[in-house]
Scaffold this motif. Structure first.
Motif, PDB file in Angstrom:
ATOM      1  N   PHE A  81       0.783  -1.253   0.018  1.00 39.55           N
ATOM      2  CA  PHE A  81      -0.082  -0.113  -0.134  1.00 39.55           C
ATOM      3  C   PHE A  81       0.769   1.328  -0.073  1.00 39.55           C
ATOM      4  O   PHE A  81       0.638   2.282  -0.644  1.00 39.55           O
ATOM      5  CB  PHE A  81      -1.144  -0.040   1.175  1.00 39.55           C
ATOM      6  N   ASN A  82       1.915   1.333   0.865  1.00 40.48           N
ATOM      7  CA  ASN A  82       2.763   2.402   0.817  1.00 40.48           C
ATOM      8  C   ASN A  82       3.667   2.780  -0.380  1.00 40.48           C
ATOM      9  O   ASN A  82       3.557   4.003  -0.878  1.00 40.48           O
ATOM     10  CB  ASN A  82       3.778   2.426   2.044  1.00 40.48           C
ATOM     11  N   ASP A  83       4.035   1.552  -0.863  1.00 41.73           N
ATOM     12  CA  ASP A  83       4.755   1.693  -2.075  1.00 41.73           C
ATOM     13  C   ASP A  83       3.621   2.244  -3.415  1.00 41.73           C
ATOM     14  O   ASP A  83       3.987   3.082  -4.304  1.00 41.73           O
ATOM     15  CB  ASP A  83       5.289   0.584  -2.676  1.00 41.73           C
ATOM     16  N   LEU A  84       2.365   1.757  -3.524  1.00 39.81           N
ATOM     17  CA  LEU A  84       1.507   2.207  -4.469  1.00 39.81           C
ATOM     18  C   LEU A  84       1.169   3.716  -4.177  1.00 39.81           C
ATOM     19  O   LEU A  84       1.138   4.421  -5.169  1.00 39.81           O
ATOM     20  CB  LEU A  84       0.246   1.290  -4.216  1.00 39.81           C
ATOM     21  N   LYS A  85       0.900   4.207  -2.900  1.00 41.12           N
ATOM     22  CA  LYS A  85       0.384   5.332  -2.589  1.00 41.12           C
ATOM     23  C   LYS A  85       1.575   6.335  -2.500  1.00 41.12           C
ATOM     24  O   LYS A  85       1.395   7.601  -3.081  1.00 41.12           O
ATOM     25  CB  LYS A  85      -0.201   5.423  -1.216  1.00 41.12           C
ATOM     26  N   ARG A  86       2.887   6.080  -2.106  1.00 40.87           N
ATOM     27  CA  ARG A  86       4.071   6.961  -1.986  1.00 40.87           C
ATOM     28  C   ARG A  86       5.039   6.722  -2.592  1.00 40.87           C
ATOM     29  O   ARG A  86       6.141   7.469  -2.730  1.00 40.87           O
ATOM     30  CB  ARG A  86       4.315   7.187  -0.571  1.00 40.87           C
ATOM     31  N   MET A  87       5.152   5.670  -3.443  1.00 35.67           N
ATOM     32  CA  MET A  87       6.452   5.165  -3.910  1.00 35.67           C
ATOM     33  C   MET A  87       7.552   5.058  -3.024  1.00 35.67           C
ATOM     34  O   MET A  87       8.665   5.219  -3.479  1.00 35.67           O
ATOM     35  CB  MET A  87       6.774   5.809  -5.181  1.00 35.67           C
ATOM     36  N   LYS A  88       7.202   4.748  -1.749  1.00 34.68           N
ATOM     37  CA  LYS A  88       8.337   4.432  -0.818  1.00 34.68           C
ATOM     38  C   LYS A  88       7.978   3.176   0.063  1.00 34.68           C
ATOM     39  O   LYS A  88       6.781   2.744   0.275  1.00 34.68           O
ATOM     40  CB  LYS A  88       8.251   5.630   0.121  1.00 34.68           C
ATOM     41  N   LEU A  89       8.991   2.501   0.509  1.00 37.64           N
ATOM     42  CA  LEU A  89       8.724   1.241   1.693  1.00 37.64           C
ATOM     43  C   LEU A  89       9.662   2.035   2.744  1.00 37.64           C
ATOM     44  O   LEU A  89      10.841   1.768   2.812  1.00 37.64           O
ATOM     45  CB  LEU A  89       9.656   0.048   0.977  1.00 37.64           C
ATOM     46  N   PRO A  90       8.710   2.466   3.537  1.00 37.53           N
ATOM     47  CA  PRO A  90       9.483   3.156   4.995  1.00 37.53           C
ATOM     48  C   PRO A  90      10.196   1.969   5.673  1.00 37.53           C
ATOM     49  O   PRO A  90       9.952   0.908   5.756  1.00 37.53           O
ATOM     50  CB  PRO A  90       8.092   3.507   5.651  1.00 37.53           C
ATOM     51  N   ASN A  91      11.350   2.262   6.298  1.00 38.12           N
ATOM     52  CA  ASN A  91      12.219   1.625   7.112  1.00 38.12           C
ATOM     53  C   ASN A  91      11.363   1.130   8.250  1.00 38.12           C
ATOM     54  O   ASN A  91      11.676  -0.010   8.541  1.00 38.12           O
ATOM     55  CB  ASN A  91      13.384   2.504   7.626  1.00 38.12           C
ATOM     56  N   PRO A  92      10.627   1.533   8.755  1.00 39.60           N
ATOM     57  CA  PRO A  92       9.769   0.919   9.814  1.00 39.60           C
ATOM     58  C   PRO A  92       8.957  -0.301   9.475  1.00 39.60           C
ATOM     59  O   PRO A  92       9.120  -1.272  10.250  1.00 39.60           O
ATOM     60  CB  PRO A  92       8.753   2.070  10.398  1.00 39.60           C
ATOM     61  N   LEU A  93       8.841  -0.301   8.146  1.00 43.60           N
ATOM     62  CA  LEU A  93       8.029  -1.676   7.861  1.00 43.60           C
ATOM     63  C   LEU A  93       9.047  -2.676   7.586  1.00 43.60           C
ATOM     64  O   LEU A  93       8.835  -3.805   7.817  1.00 43.60           O
ATOM     65  CB  LEU A  93       7.229  -1.418   6.497  1.00 43.60           C
ATOM     66  N   VAL A  94      10.047  -2.161   7.034  1.00 45.65           N
ATOM     67  CA  VAL A  94      11.363  -3.203   6.810  1.00 45.65           C
ATOM     68  C   VAL A  94      11.634  -3.568   8.014  1.00 45.65           C
ATOM     69  O   VAL A  94      11.815  -4.966   8.381  1.00 45.65           O
ATOM     70  CB  VAL A  94      12.491  -2.511   6.183  1.00 45.65           C
ATOM     71  N   ILE A  95      11.928  -2.762   9.154  1.00 41.20           N
ATOM     72  CA  ILE A  95      12.384  -3.341  10.185  1.00 41.20           C
ATOM     73  C   ILE A  95      10.967  -4.185  10.990  1.00 41.20           C
ATOM     74  O   ILE A  95      11.355  -4.998  11.741  1.00 41.20           O
ATOM     75  CB  ILE A  95      12.734  -1.970  11.454  1.00 41.20           C
ATOM     76  N   ARG A 108      -9.616   7.741 -10.013  1.00 36.03           N
ATOM     77  CA  ARG A 108     -10.512   8.689  -9.031  1.00 36.03           C
ATOM     78  C   ARG A 108     -10.706   8.024  -7.849  1.00 36.03           C
ATOM     79  O   ARG A 108     -10.938   8.743  -6.855  1.00 36.03           O
ATOM     80  CB  ARG A 108     -11.999   8.856  -9.962  1.00 36.03           C
ATOM     81  N   ALA A 109     -10.541   6.756  -7.624  1.00 39.60           N
ATOM     82  CA  ALA A 109     -10.864   6.174  -6.563  1.00 39.60           C
ATOM     83  C   ALA A 109      -9.777   6.274  -5.583  1.00 39.60           C
ATOM     84  O   ALA A 109      -9.768   6.093  -4.277  1.00 39.60           O
ATOM     85  CB  ALA A 109     -11.105   4.599  -6.586  1.00 39.60           C
ATOM     86  N   ALA A 110      -8.478   6.505  -6.248  1.00 35.88           N
ATOM     87  CA  ALA A 110      -7.071   6.433  -5.463  1.00 35.88           C
ATOM     88  C   ALA A 110      -6.379   7.875  -6.030  1.00 35.88           C
ATOM     89  O   ALA A 110      -5.385   7.541  -6.710  1.00 35.88           O
ATOM     90  CB  ALA A 110      -6.579   5.427  -5.294  1.00 35.88           C
ATOM     91  N   PRO A 111      -6.860   9.155  -6.027  1.00 41.68           N
ATOM     92  CA  PRO A 111      -6.182  10.080  -6.901  1.00 41.68           C
ATOM     93  C   PRO A 111      -4.914  10.622  -6.203  1.00 41.68           C
ATOM     94  O   PRO A 111      -4.195  11.214  -6.948  1.00 41.68           O
ATOM     95  CB  PRO A 111      -7.493  11.311  -6.577  1.00 41.68           C
TER      96      PRO A 111
END
Length: 163
Positions: free
Chosen positions: A25-39, A130-133
């Motif tokens: 979800f984070n990658d779709l929304k922000r194009m980032k995989l945050p470090n807290p998720l990796v941890i 439109r569902a995820a602008p």
């Protein structure tokens, strides 16, 4: 037959699926995989692994993580792979015995192709956009690889339960 014990895969599945869903979800929304998720993914392994895996297999997982981290950073530096993708792959590799590497790479190839095709097709549909602008991935030149990584990880654990 996969090398990860089915009991371990069963216990790992729920927390790993939760972290993987958030990563995708984070990658779709922000194009980032945050470090807290990796941890968080690595902590699932660190906290549960000693109780679920043979101790030597548990320890080998850390060497897999180190090797994959180095490969991920090389891919980031020279191949344009996202740093978060490399770190998430390193955390994933903790769970994967070396004997299962070919199966996981095959799963990843399938998920990469499927996720890429689905993402490109869905971003072309105005109703979906439109569902995820606010999703950055719709207009980004790169593909949100966390989607394929998350699918690979969850599917691997599910297959380890039944195979």
């Amino acid at each position: 037959m996969l090398s990860l014990p089915p009991v371990a895969a069963t216990w790992f599945l729920l927390p790993v699926a939760l972290v993987s869903f958030l990563a995708a979800f984070n990658d779709l929304k922000r194009m980032k995989l945050p470090n807290p998720l990796v941890i968080a993914l690595a902590l699932v392994y660190v906290a549960m692994g000693p109780f679920l895996l043979p101790f030597d297999q548990y320890l080998w997982g850390f060497s897999h993580g180190v090797v994959m981290y180095l490969l991920g950073m090389l891919a980031f530096a020279f191949l344009g792979v996202g740093a978060g993708d490399g770190k998430f792959a390193a955390a994933m590799s903790l769970f994967i015995p070396l004997a299962d590497a070919t199966a996981v790479l095959t799963l990843f190839a399938v998920f990469l192709l499927g996720a890429f095709a689905a993402h490109r097709a869905l971003r072309a549909l105005p109703a979906i956009r439109r569902a995820a602008p606010d999703w950055v991935s719709w207009d980004h030149h790169k593909f949100p690889m966390g989607l394929a990584l998350a699918g690979t990880m969850v599917s691997y654990l599910a297959l380890a339960i039944v195979l």
